[in-house]
Design a protein around this motif. Structure first.
Motif, PDB file in Angstrom:
ATOM      1  N   ASP A  94      48.787  36.357  48.978  1.00 14.33           N
ATOM      2  CA  ASP A  94      47.901  35.366  49.570  1.00 14.33           C
ATOM      3  C   ASP A  94      47.889  34.142  48.663  1.00 14.33           C
ATOM      4  OD1 ASP A  94      45.963  33.796  50.565  1.00 14.33           O
ATOM      5  OD2 ASP A  94      44.382  35.311  50.576  1.00 14.33           O
ATOM      6  N   VAL A  95      48.687  33.144  49.061  1.00 11.59           N
ATOM      7  CA  VAL A  95      48.815  31.969  48.180  1.00 11.59           C
ATOM      8  C   VAL A  95      47.561  31.112  48.169  1.00 11.59           C
ATOM      9  CG1 VAL A  95      51.312  31.806  48.280  1.00 11.59           C
ATOM     10  CG2 VAL A  95      49.931  30.664  50.022  1.00 11.59           C
ATOM     11  N   THR A  96      46.623  31.405  49.047  1.00 12.92           N
ATOM     12  CA  THR A  96      45.387  30.611  49.041  1.00 12.92           C
ATOM     13  C   THR A  96      44.331  31.218  48.131  1.00 12.92           C
ATOM     14  OG1 THR A  96      44.383  31.831  50.857  1.00 12.92           O
ATOM     15  CG2 THR A  96      45.776  29.955  51.451  1.00 12.92           C
ATOM     16  N   MET A  97      44.660  32.409  47.543  1.00 13.14           N
ATOM     17  CA  MET A  97      43.665  33.035  46.671  1.00 13.14           C
ATOM     18  C   MET A  97      43.477  32.221  45.393  1.00 13.14           C
ATOM     19  SD  MET A  97      43.713  37.083  46.797  1.00 13.14           S
ATOM     20  CE  MET A  97      43.995  37.523  45.117  1.00 13.14           C
ATOM     21  N   PRO A  98      42.238  32.065  44.922  1.00 17.20           N
ATOM     22  CA  PRO A  98      42.045  31.292  43.685  1.00 17.20           C
ATOM     23  C   PRO A  98      42.735  31.976  42.510  1.00 17.20           C
ATOM     24  CG  PRO A  98      39.984  32.330  44.400  1.00 17.20           C
ATOM     25  CD  PRO A  98      40.983  32.602  45.471  1.00 17.20           C
ATOM     26  N   GLY A  99      43.361  31.165  41.605  1.00 18.59           N
ATOM     27  CA  GLY A  99      44.083  31.729  40.471  1.00 18.59           C
ATOM     28  C   GLY A  99      43.137  32.251  39.414  1.00 18.59           C
ATOM     29  N   LYS A 100      43.680  33.078  38.529  1.00 18.14           N
ATOM     30  CA  LYS A 100      42.876  33.535  37.393  1.00 18.14           C
ATOM     31  C   LYS A 100      43.067  32.546  36.262  1.00 18.14           C
ATOM     32  CE  LYS A 100      43.175  38.459  38.258  1.00 18.14           C
ATOM     33  NZ  LYS A 100      44.372  39.277  38.219  1.00 18.14           N
TER      34      LYS A 100
END
Ligand code: DAH
Length: 341
Positions: A94-100
């Motif tokens: 899911d490329v829309t997930m916020p990064g860590k």
């Protein structure tokens, strides 16, 4: 035999439909079409048939064989496609997930201010030097015109390690060392930790920080001192800040001054930060005492100089309106992260 063949076809097709993996499919192929497989078995059984029926039967068996082979190929393709679909679903991103966010270190507020101070003096041609924190009584006091038993020693409560070794109470010790080893013109600052046997409270700590400055050359006057320090104060606090020089006393300078700036929190009206005074003291300074030059091996008839000692902790707490010096030493990340840049 024809019935047998039809039954085999029906059974094979039904079985084929229920297969779930390439491995099952391969087993199936061997079971029906391998050397000992059922279809191959039919061909072998043909020997028992009357000669005129053999070609017809042979044709039918071969046709079944061809049908099954086609069906296996088709099944294999659809199984592969199915597997690939499952694999892709499993690896879906899911490329829309916020990064860590990686936690990155940053500068301590004391270092932020120190870097600014270093930049300012470097732009005026000062070198940066270092001095030892474990210092001798000679460099910390005697060479600065504070002989043993001099009352000025009371100004600084000292941690002694031995009779002659101590934790430096002031970066001024670096002045004495510099004069001994460097021929004028001298233009240096020495930032570092200093130690005094003080009780900890909102404005005191047994460890704090100073930046010592020393300028020695022919013809250096009080005007140079005022010009350099005023410029410094304006660069740190802004052009609108007022700067005042108050007469003071230090054993190693004559005359001596303390430098105040108008309070950056209230603009000079008086507030908690400046304790109602409207002014904040940021440094001590003065013209280097001729005796100090002499002890450093510099002829006071030829050279003169000025020196200053900036309190880094005070500069930092007033700049950022930090109410308690202890916050600088407690290493609470919630506090430190507010100043990182
Ligand atoms: N060493 C002094 C102190 O700790 C500060 C200071 C005053 C340094 C005057 C100087 C100076 O170099 O000229 O209070």
């Amino acid at each position: 035999m024809k019935e047998q063949l039809e039954a085999l076809r029906a059974q094979a097709m039904e079985e084929l439909a229920s297969l779930r993996s390439p491995k099952e499919l391969e087993d199936f192929r061997v079971r029906y079409m391998g050397k000992k497989g059922s279809v191959t078995g039919l061909l072998r059984g043909m020997g028992a048939l009357p000669a005129e029926e053999r070609p017809i039967m042979g044709q039918m068996v071969n046709q079944l064989r061809q049908e099954l082979e086609d069906a296996v190929t088709e099944k294999s393709d659809s199984l592969q496609a199915q597997l690939q679909k499952e694999q892709l679903a499993k690896e879906k991103l899911d490329v829309t997930m916020p990064g860590k966010k990686d936690a990155a270190g940053g500068l301590h507020p004391l270092n932020v201010v120190l870097e600014d101070i270093i930049d300012i003096f470097q732009s005026m041609g000062f070198d940066i030097i270092d001095g030892p924190e474990v210092e001798t009584d000679y460099y910390c006091f005697q060479a600065l015109n504070v002989p043993e038993d001099h009352p000025a020693r009371d100004m600084q409560d000292t941690f002694y390690l031995t009779d002659s070794l101590l934790l430096r109470t002031q970066t001024s010790a670096a002045q004495a060392r510099t004069m001994e080893t460097t021929k004028p013109p001298i233009r240096v600052i020495c930032p570092g930790r200093v130690y005094r046997a003080d009780e900890v409270d909102a404005t005191h700590s047994p460890v704090f920080h100073q930046i010592e400055g020393l300028v020695v050359d022919k013809g250096v006057t009080m005007c140079d001192l005022k010009g350099v320090l005023e410029q410094f104060a304006h660069e740190i606090y802004g052009e609108d800040t007022r700067v005042r020089f108050r007469p003071s006393f230090f054993p190693f300078t004559e005359p001596s001054v303390e430098v105040d700036v108008s309070c950056s929190a209230c603009g000079g009206k008086g507030c908690r930060v400046c304790k109602g005074a409207g002014w904040i003291e940021i440094l001590g300074a003065g013209m280097v005492h001729p005796r100090v030059l002499e002890m450093g091996g510099i002829d006071p008839e030829v050279y003169s100089g000025f020196a200053f000692g900036i309190g880094l902790d005070r500069l930092t707490t007033t700049r950022y309106k930090i109410s308690d010096i202890r916050l600088l030493f407690e290493n609470d990340l919630r506090m430190l992260e507010q100043f990182d840049r």
